[in-house]
Write an enzyme that holds these catalytic residues in place. Structure first.
Site, mmCIF file in Angstrom:
data_model
loop_
_atom_site.group_PDB
_atom_site.id
_atom_site.type_symbol
_atom_site.label_atom_id
_atom_site.label_comp_id
_atom_site.label_asym_id
_atom_site.label_seq_id
_atom_site.Cartn_x
_atom_site.Cartn_y
_atom_site.Cartn_z
ATOM 1 N N GLY A 12 -10.115 0.088 3.572
ATOM 2 C CA GLY A 12 -10.370 -0.728 2.395
ATOM 3 C C GLY A 12 -9.156 -0.802 1.497
ATOM 4 N N GLY A 49 -8.058 -1.666 -2.851
ATOM 5 C CA GLY A 49 -8.454 -1.927 -4.226
ATOM 6 C C GLY A 49 -7.285 -2.474 -4.992
ATOM 7 N N GLY A 50 -7.341 -2.321 -6.314
ATOM 8 C CA GLY A 50 -6.319 -2.899 -7.150
ATOM 9 C C GLY A 50 -4.958 -2.261 -6.989
ATOM 10 N N VAL A 54 -6.389 2.270 1.888
ATOM 11 C CA VAL A 54 -6.820 3.469 2.601
ATOM 12 C C VAL A 54 -6.988 3.128 4.077
ATOM 13 C CG1 VAL A 54 -8.570 5.275 2.787
ATOM 14 C CG2 VAL A 54 -8.017 4.312 0.551
ATOM 15 N N LYS A 69 -3.958 7.440 2.202
ATOM 16 C CA LYS A 69 -3.880 6.552 1.042
ATOM 17 C C LYS A 69 -2.418 6.224 0.767
ATOM 18 C CE LYS A 69 -6.494 7.782 -2.456
ATOM 19 N NZ LYS A 69 -7.155 8.611 -3.506
ATOM 20 N N ASP A 108 -13.242 10.303 -14.409
ATOM 21 C CA ASP A 108 -13.814 9.083 -13.839
ATOM 22 C C ASP A 108 -15.001 9.408 -12.931
ATOM 23 O OD1 ASP A 108 -14.067 6.359 -13.536
ATOM 24 O OD2 ASP A 108 -12.541 6.188 -11.975
#
Length: 393
Positions: A19, A21-22, A26, A41, A134
């Site tokens: 996947g 993200g911003g 990964v 990562k 978080d």
């Protein structure tokens, strides 16, 4: 730099992309000698050239290297490949707590068991001076064996050095963020406890304790609004558990549990007449009324496969490592004060305007920059345009 299945990265072969993200990607990889499957990562190319993002990634590596707990996804190694820092971690097969709860009902017993493991991980991290900042269901992985793995320490604050939080930024996910973080204070262990309280509340009731139509409403509700007690929404929740959740959600950090261990102990007090096997009828909604918020400050990647290790994020404040200076005379701002900007912004988003302007002013003394960035917090396009026109008035 994107990698394809079969490509080699150092001693690893890419199996699949899990996947993106911003900020990062990964991959599932396999070690060429041991044959072990792991998660790798890597910062996205457009972030790898940003010194602050590279430093955050390096600090995440250092933070994870200092942690060794069964309920925290383990760092295996880190190395540079063609000047890109790669982090190799434990590959967790399972699904996030958010996906699990969205897919099916969950029992009271399992909800408490999962949160207890999160609290065990936090108790350990807090003793070492690490605050996650978080905590949310999408950062909690449930393995196929039911073991919780706490993920994504990309914005964690530690004793390793100065905090990398930049003025003008909110770090974390707004729906789960503590009042003190929203107010601009430094997060501490009790900030994590608040976020766990939000997470457990959501698991028990199927609703977020704090909701709003936009970011401003959510921020102000975290600061001012006391949520409905969980057992009033879901009667199967024992009052003792409801009381523990409400204590974790106290606006004043001093009124919350002092430690994650204390919160964990309070959750053990299920009375004999409770039905720990009872399920909560409805799964969680797949989306929230407001997007999760994370300022551009950590590696995150979403995955559509079971081995995912981090979650998607969205930006509240835009990152500007460098921004052009403009002269006040060219924009009509020469006589405009920060108080004026706060007052004008408050017309559209309310009292939280002063927090936003204060943070932006600490980042830059360029009033034009402050005005432009402040405008981005106004949800309505027409209102934003009206606000921007006042720059020249």
């Amino acid at each position: 730099m994107a990698f394809e299945a079969g490509q080699r990265i150092g001693d690893y072969e890419v199996v699949a992309r899990l996947g993106a993200g911003g900020l990062g990607v990964v991959y599932e990889v396999q070690h060429l000698i041991s044959g072990r499957r792991e998660a790798m990562k890597i910062l996205l190319p457009d972030q790898s050239g940003t010194p602050e993002m590279v430093e955050r990634f390096r600090r995440e590596v250092q933070t994870l290297a200092s942690l060794n707990h069964v309920n925290i996804a383990q760092l295996h190694t880190a190395f540079y490949y063609q000047n890109q820092l790669a982090m190799v971690m434990e590959l967790v097969h399972g699904e996030t707590l958010r996906d699990l709860r969205a897919r099916a009902a969950i029992t009271l017993h399992h909800a408490l068991a999962y949160v207890a493991q999160v609290l065990d991980a936090l108790a350990y991290a807090h003793r070492l001076g690490v605050v996650h900042r978080d905590i949310k269901p999408s950062n909690v992985m449930i393995s196929e064996g039911g073991v919780v793995k706490l993920l994504d320490f990309g914005i964690a604050v530690t004793g390793l050095g100065s905090d990398l939080t930049r003025a003008g930024y909110l770090l974390g996910s707004l729906n789960y963020m503590s009042p003190e973080q929203i107010g601009g204070s430094k997060a501490g262990p009790r900030s994590d406890i608040y976020s766990v309280g939000v997470t457990l509340y959501e698991l028990l009731t199927g609703e977020l304790p704090i909701k709003g139509a936009n970011n401003y409403e959510i921020m102000m509700a975290h600061i001012n609004r006391v949520p409905v007690r969980p057992h009033e929404i879901a009667p199967m929740v024992p009052i003792v558990i409801s009381d523990a959740v409400m204590r974790a959600l106290a606006k004043d950090p001093a009124q919350r549990f002092a430690t994650a261990e204390d919160f964990h102990l309070a959750l053990r007090g299920i009375p004999a007449q409770a039905e720990p096997g009872a399920t909560f009828a409805a799964p969680l909604p797949t989306t929230h009324p407001s997007a999760n918020v994370r300022a551009a400050a950590g590696l995150s990647a979403a995955s559509s496969l079971p081995g995912k290790v981090v979650s998607p994020s969205h930006t509240l404040f835009t990152s500007h490592s460098q921004h052009p200076r403009s002269t006040a005379s060219s924009t009509g701002l020469e006589n405009l004060s920060l108080e004026d900007i706060s007052r004008r912004l408050a017309v559209y988003i309310g009292p939280v305007a002063k927090f936003i302007v204060k943070k932006l002013a600490a980042q830059s003394d360029d009033l034009d920059f402050i005005f432009r960035e402040a405008a981005k917090q106004i949800p309505s396009d027409s209102d934003r345009a009206t606000f921007l026109k006042t720059r020249r008035q």
